[in-house]
Design a protein around this motif. Structure first.
Motif, PDB file in Angstrom:
ATOM      1  N   SER A 261       0.911  -1.148  -0.180  1.00 22.58           N
ATOM      2  CA  SER A 261      -0.042   0.054   0.147  1.00 22.58           C
ATOM      3  C   SER A 261       1.000   1.183   0.051  1.00 22.58           C
ATOM      4  N   PHE A 262       0.542   2.291  -0.511  1.00 24.51           N
ATOM      5  CA  PHE A 262       1.133   3.429  -1.052  1.00 24.51           C
ATOM      6  C   PHE A 262       0.663   4.847  -0.525  1.00 24.51           C
ATOM      7  N   ILE A 263       1.153   5.591   0.045  1.00 26.91           N
ATOM      8  CA  ILE A 263       0.775   6.804   0.522  1.00 26.91           C
ATOM      9  C   ILE A 263       1.651   8.030  -0.061  1.00 26.91           C
ATOM     10  N   GLY A 264       1.064   8.928  -0.177  1.00 25.10           N
ATOM     11  CA  GLY A 264       1.653  10.364  -0.579  1.00 25.10           C
ATOM     12  C   GLY A 264       1.244  11.631   0.059  1.00 25.10           C
ATOM     13  N   ALA A 265       2.117  12.363   0.292  1.00 27.55           N
ATOM     14  CA  ALA A 265       2.004  13.626   1.321  1.00 27.55           C
ATOM     15  C   ALA A 265       2.060  15.003   0.348  1.00 27.55           C
ATOM     16  N   THR A 266       1.235  15.571   0.661  1.00 29.32           N
ATOM     17  CA  THR A 266       1.235  17.196  -0.085  1.00 29.32           C
ATOM     18  C   THR A 266       2.001  18.166   0.810  1.00 29.32           C
ATOM     19  N   TYR A 291      -7.900   6.010   1.250  1.00 28.63           N
ATOM     20  CA  TYR A 291      -7.923   6.577   2.598  1.00 28.63           C
ATOM     21  C   TYR A 291      -6.905   7.619   2.839  1.00 28.63           C
ATOM     22  N   PHE A 292      -7.648   8.649   3.504  1.00 30.08           N
ATOM     23  CA  PHE A 292      -6.827   9.996   3.341  1.00 30.08           C
ATOM     24  C   PHE A 292      -7.273  10.855   4.781  1.00 30.08           C
ATOM     25  N   ARG A 293      -6.381  11.848   5.148  1.00 26.26           N
ATOM     26  CA  ARG A 293      -6.556  12.665   6.253  1.00 26.26           C
ATOM     27  C   ARG A 293      -5.595  13.835   6.163  1.00 26.26           C
ATOM     28  N   LYS A 294      -5.719  14.734   7.046  1.00 26.80           N
ATOM     29  CA  LYS A 294      -4.941  15.991   7.158  1.00 26.80           C
ATOM     30  C   LYS A 294      -4.239  15.697   8.391  1.00 26.80           C
ATOM     31  N   SER A 295      -2.860  16.099   8.044  1.00 24.17           N
ATOM     32  CA  SER A 295      -1.960  16.146   9.165  1.00 24.17           C
ATOM     33  C   SER A 295      -2.050  17.213  10.061  1.00 24.17           C
ATOM     34  N   LYS A 296      -1.466  17.464  11.141  1.00 26.91           N
ATOM     35  CA  LYS A 296      -1.440  18.577  12.188  1.00 26.91           C
ATOM     36  C   LYS A 296      -0.985  19.845  11.496  1.00 26.91           C
ATOM     37  N   LEU A 300      -2.262  17.047   3.228  1.00 26.11           N
ATOM     38  CA  LEU A 300      -3.112  15.701   2.915  1.00 26.11           C
ATOM     39  C   LEU A 300      -2.168  14.595   2.701  1.00 26.11           C
ATOM     40  N   LEU A 301      -2.454  13.831   3.429  1.00 29.68           N
ATOM     41  CA  LEU A 301      -1.809  12.367   3.444  1.00 29.68           C
ATOM     42  C   LEU A 301      -2.871  11.387   2.779  1.00 29.68           C
ATOM     43  N   PHE A 302      -2.373  10.942   1.516  1.00 34.29           N
ATOM     44  CA  PHE A 302      -3.404  10.064   0.949  1.00 34.29           C
ATOM     45  C   PHE A 302      -2.822   8.903   0.314  1.00 34.29           C
ATOM     46  N   THR A 318       2.812   9.489  -9.102  1.00 36.26           N
ATOM     47  CA  THR A 318       1.801   9.793 -10.268  1.00 36.26           C
ATOM     48  C   THR A 318       0.623   8.969  -9.897  1.00 36.26           C
ATOM     49  N   HIS A 319       0.523   7.732  -9.633  1.00 31.64           N
ATOM     50  CA  HIS A 319      -0.759   7.026  -9.570  1.00 31.64           C
ATOM     51  C   HIS A 319      -1.683   7.763  -8.318  1.00 31.64           C
ATOM     52  N   ILE A 320      -0.825   8.134  -7.124  1.00 33.23           N
ATOM     53  CA  ILE A 320      -1.447   8.736  -5.946  1.00 33.23           C
ATOM     54  C   ILE A 320      -2.211  10.105  -6.464  1.00 33.23           C
ATOM     55  N   ARG A 321      -1.349  10.832  -7.379  1.00 33.20           N
ATOM     56  CA  ARG A 321      -1.786  12.226  -7.553  1.00 33.20           C
ATOM     57  C   ARG A 321      -3.084  11.896  -8.235  1.00 33.20           C
ATOM     58  N   ARG A 322      -2.995  11.218  -9.397  1.00 32.55           N
ATOM     59  CA  ARG A 322      -4.246  10.741 -10.000  1.00 32.55           C
ATOM     60  C   ARG A 322      -5.535  10.968  -9.592  1.00 32.55           C
ATOM     61  N   GLN A 323      -5.341   9.705  -8.257  1.00 34.91           N
ATOM     62  CA  GLN A 323      -6.395   9.510  -7.499  1.00 34.91           C
ATOM     63  C   GLN A 323      -6.858  10.723  -6.451  1.00 34.91           C
ATOM     64  N   ILE A 324      -5.919  11.617  -6.116  1.00 36.59           N
ATOM     65  CA  ILE A 324      -6.395  12.670  -5.529  1.00 36.59           C
ATOM     66  C   ILE A 324      -6.894  13.446  -6.069  1.00 36.59           C
ATOM     67  N   THR A 325      -6.610  13.848  -7.596  1.00 41.87           N
ATOM     68  CA  THR A 325      -7.365  14.750  -8.583  1.00 41.87           C
ATOM     69  C   THR A 325      -8.832  14.271  -8.900  1.00 41.87           C
ATOM     70  N   GLU A 326      -8.953  13.108  -8.763  1.00 44.79           N
ATOM     71  CA  GLU A 326     -10.369  12.547  -8.766  1.00 44.79           C
ATOM     72  C   GLU A 326     -11.069  12.875  -7.879  1.00 44.79           C
TER      73      GLU A 326
END
Length: 428
Positions: A261-266, A291-296, A300-302, A318-326
């Motif tokens: 499973s992979f996570i990206g942070a903005t 699954y996603f949430r906001k850090s303190k 955005l941790l997605f 790239t894959h995570i950014r595509r899902q975030i944009t959806e």
């Protein structure tokens, strides 16, 4: 090797945001102890901590650094109850047993809060969690979930959200409706893991990093764990490797499978106040969950990409950014500062695997994405069991958790095919 390296070689945002991460010495030479624990995640460390407090001589070994596995790299969501909604399994196990499991999940939550308060561990807890629906036909089940939780499980913290409220609280029109849980929240898992390691060491547990287990045997009332620099002989052993079991022990490997499973942070989203304005964590209703949430600090941790083999993808972000944009089209130009991965341990019924896999050797794992609080609690319950106390661990022992089909050669390809099929159904 008993350990599988993390999928992503990149540094996680969790790791980058922890100031103090102590190192623990590797084991040098052979030794004896009362209990040996293999695996330095939440389960193993919580067991070591509780055993040491009870005066038991305990030694824990971790193949790499504490936090390099799933406990330090996960989504940080606590959840409520077990992995599934309780009404989903009432027909199979009955209302009384379903209530007992739900109560156990709540006890796990309370234990985590009590433990971190007692040991003064700041895990960046933020309240609130939402489950949101990606298909309109799920409305009846979502509405019933909140009602059943209150009426049959004495849990009044769930609230059904219609489409308008869901859009406002998530900050997106992507979902049809949802359920908000005011009785739980999300945490910084690496801060919790680091604090737990310190607490275990303070309590008297002997903790060794960079010490992998290459073999484990049990005979004559003694357990022997082979490491690169010596053998640990103990009266009892806990295998707490979860999905990182490798070929160390075949029974666990047959019942607990790794999913990558992979996570990206903005960067901090100070210019986008509409994204989860209440700060809750969110997961959707897909079988292959996003699954996603906001850090303190407002990142955005997605998490949303999964793989079902040990391959290392060339590109994570790239894959995570595509899902975030959806979900959040307004974030299409926001770059990710961090991208990382790790393994989640799952079982066929998505229920934890607890079993004595050889004399005096217990294996615990397979939390199936619900492990932050359940793994900590199972570690405590194992330690209580060793100390002679009656525990809720027997509830998990009584589950029929079958092995994955296909044997050692074919179980991974069959899992890949099955989960790829469910992923396709999610998109239809």
């Amino acid at each position: 090797m008993a350990w599988q390296s993390p999928i992503s070689p990149g540094i996680s945002w969790y790791e980058a945001s922890v100031d103090d991460r102590p190192e623990y010495p590797p084991l040098e030479g052979s030794t004896q102890t009362d209990v040996v624990i293999i695996g330095g995640g939440f389960t193993g460390l919580q067991a070591a901590y509780t055993l040491a407090l009870a005066g038991v001589d305990v030694r824990l070994i971790e193949a790499h650094r504490l936090g390099d596995g799933g406990s330090g790299r996960n989504g940080g969501q606590l959840g409520t109850g077990q992995r599934w909604w309780p009404e989903e399994v009432e027909e199979e196990i009955g209302l009384e047993r379903s209530r007992a499991l739900f109560k156990m999940g709540e006890a796990a939550k309370a234990h985590l809060f009590d433990f971190t308060a007692r040991e003064n561990i700041d895990m960046d807890y933020q309240p609130g969690h939402m489950i949101v629906a990606h298909k309109a036909r799920m409305e009846k089940d979502f509405r019933a979930n909140a009602e059943i939780a209150a009426e049959r499980y004495d849990y009044p913290h769930l609230h059904f959200m219609d489409k308008q409220e869901t859009a406002q609280k998530v900050g997106s029109n992507r979902f049809h409706f949802g359920v908000r849980d005011a009785g739980t929240g999300h945490v910084h898992p690496m801060k919790l893991l680091v604090g737990l390691g310190k607490a275990a060491a303070r309590a008297g547990a002997k903790v060794h990093e960079m010490t992998g287990a290459s073999a484990i045997t049990s005979e004559g009332g003694k357990v022997r764990v082979q490491t690169p620099r010596g053998t640990i002989t103990a009266g009892k052993a806990l295998i707490a490797t979860n999905s990182y079991i490798g070929n160390l022990e075949p029974v666990t490997a047959a019942h607990v499978m790794p999913i990558g499973s992979f996570i990206g942070a903005t960067p901090p989203l100070d210019d986008f106040p509409g994204v989860i304005p209440g700060g809750e964590s969110v997961c959707d209703s897909r079988f292959v969950v996003r699954y996603f949430r906001k850090s303190k600090d407002n990142r955005l941790l997605f998490g949303g990409r999964e793989i079902y083999s040990s391959e290392k993808p060339d590109d994570i972000t790239t894959h995570i950014r595509r899902q975030i944009t959806e979900i959040y089209p307004e974030l299409k130009d926001v770059k990710l500062t961090h991208g990382w991965g790790g393994y989640v341990g799952i079982t066929l019924p998505r229920q934890p695997f607890v079993r004595e896999v050889m004399p005096h050797v217990t294996s615990i794992g397979g939390y199936s994405g619900h492990g932050v609080m359940l793994s900590n609690y199972c570690g405590k319950l194992y330690a209580d069991m060793i100390s002679g106390k009656a525990t809720d661990l027997e509830l998990y022992r009584s589950f029929n958790v079958p092995p994955f089909p296909g044997g050692a050669k074919f179980r991974a390809p069959l899992l890949f095919l099955a989960l790829t099929w469910f992923s396709m159904l999610d998109r239809l």
